[in-house]
Design a protein around this motif. Structure first.
Motif, PDB file in Angstrom:
ATOM      1  N   ASP A  42       0.853  -1.204   0.032  1.00 28.63           N
ATOM      2  CA  ASP A  42       0.077   0.055   0.074  1.00 28.63           C
ATOM      3  C   ASP A  42       0.859   1.150  -0.157  1.00 28.63           C
ATOM      4  N   VAL A  43       2.216   1.198   0.111  1.00 25.05           N
ATOM      5  CA  VAL A  43       2.984   2.171   0.497  1.00 25.05           C
ATOM      6  C   VAL A  43       3.601   2.323  -1.184  1.00 25.05           C
ATOM      7  N   SER A  44       3.956   3.425  -1.711  1.00 21.36           N
ATOM      8  CA  SER A  44       4.826   3.607  -2.486  1.00 21.36           C
ATOM      9  C   SER A  44       5.535   4.680  -2.472  1.00 21.36           C
ATOM     10  N   TRP A  45       6.987   4.645  -2.496  1.00 18.06           N
ATOM     11  CA  TRP A  45       7.839   5.877  -2.347  1.00 18.06           C
ATOM     12  C   TRP A  45       8.236   6.394  -3.775  1.00 18.06           C
ATOM     13  N   ASN A  46       8.307   5.737  -4.704  1.00 17.59           N
ATOM     14  CA  ASN A  46       8.656   6.444  -6.050  1.00 17.59           C
ATOM     15  C   ASN A  46       7.565   5.936  -7.014  1.00 17.59           C
ATOM     16  N   LYS A  47       6.761   6.889  -7.463  1.00 10.94           N
ATOM     17  CA  LYS A  47       5.637   6.625  -8.359  1.00 10.94           C
ATOM     18  C   LYS A  47       6.113   6.755  -9.770  1.00 10.94           C
ATOM     19  N   LYS A  48       7.294   7.287  -9.963  1.00 15.26           N
ATOM     20  CA  LYS A  48       7.695   7.456 -11.385  1.00 15.26           C
ATOM     21  C   LYS A  48       8.175   6.249 -12.016  1.00 15.26           C
ATOM     22  N   THR A  49       9.098   5.541 -11.214  1.00 13.78           N
ATOM     23  CA  THR A  49       9.661   4.201 -11.680  1.00 13.78           C
ATOM     24  C   THR A  49       8.752   2.989 -11.668  1.00 13.78           C
ATOM     25  N   ASN A  50       7.766   3.063 -10.667  1.00 15.13           N
ATOM     26  CA  ASN A  50       6.955   2.103 -10.336  1.00 15.13           C
ATOM     27  C   ASN A  50       5.632   2.553 -10.053  1.00 15.13           C
ATOM     28  N   PRO A  51       4.597   2.517 -11.197  1.00 13.84           N
ATOM     29  CA  PRO A  51       3.493   2.978 -10.999  1.00 13.84           C
ATOM     30  C   PRO A  51       2.473   2.446 -10.208  1.00 13.84           C
ATOM     31  N   GLU A  52       2.613   1.043 -10.741  1.00 15.33           N
ATOM     32  CA  GLU A  52       1.713   0.313  -9.809  1.00 15.33           C
ATOM     33  C   GLU A  52       2.548  -0.716  -9.055  1.00 15.33           C
ATOM     34  N   PRO A  53       2.874  -0.496  -7.842  1.00 17.03           N
ATOM     35  CA  PRO A  53       3.690  -1.330  -7.029  1.00 17.03           C
ATOM     36  C   PRO A  53       3.093  -2.675  -6.599  1.00 17.03           C
ATOM     37  N   TRP A  54       1.744  -2.548  -6.441  1.00 18.94           N
ATOM     38  CA  TRP A  54       0.991  -3.731  -5.964  1.00 18.94           C
ATOM     39  C   TRP A  54       0.887  -5.025  -6.925  1.00 18.94           C
TER      40      TRP A  54
END
Length: 81
Positions: A42-54
């Motif tokens: 549920d926590v995303s620190w870098n949305k530019k390189t990984n837009p969908e971390p789930w």
């Protein structure tokens, strides 16, 4: 106050386990918060390189402790967007 300095702590040896238990509890809480901040999908620190971390956790078990389910053997309960 007595028991707050090293000199008075040597006189009141019964306070040492209290300080040790409090320190271990604080360290455990800090470890768990750090783990939640780095491992939780549920926590995303870098949305530019990984837009969908789930999506990384679709076939992984991310719970701290799960005695019943093993997500590596069956389909993940994560929704497909």
């Amino acid at each position: 106050m007595q028991g707050l300095s090293l000199q008075s702590l040597k006189k009141h040896k019964a306070l040492i386990p209290l300080y040790v238990c409090t320190g271990v509890g604080c360290m455990g809480a800090m470890f768990y918060l750090l783990r939640l901040a780095t491992r939780n999908p549920d926590v995303s620190w870098n949305k530019k390189t990984n837009p969908e971390p789930w999506e990384e956790y679709r076939n992984k078990q991310y719970k701290f402790y799960s005695p019943i389910r093993d997500y590596s053997k069956e389909e993940s309960p994560a929704p497909k967007y």
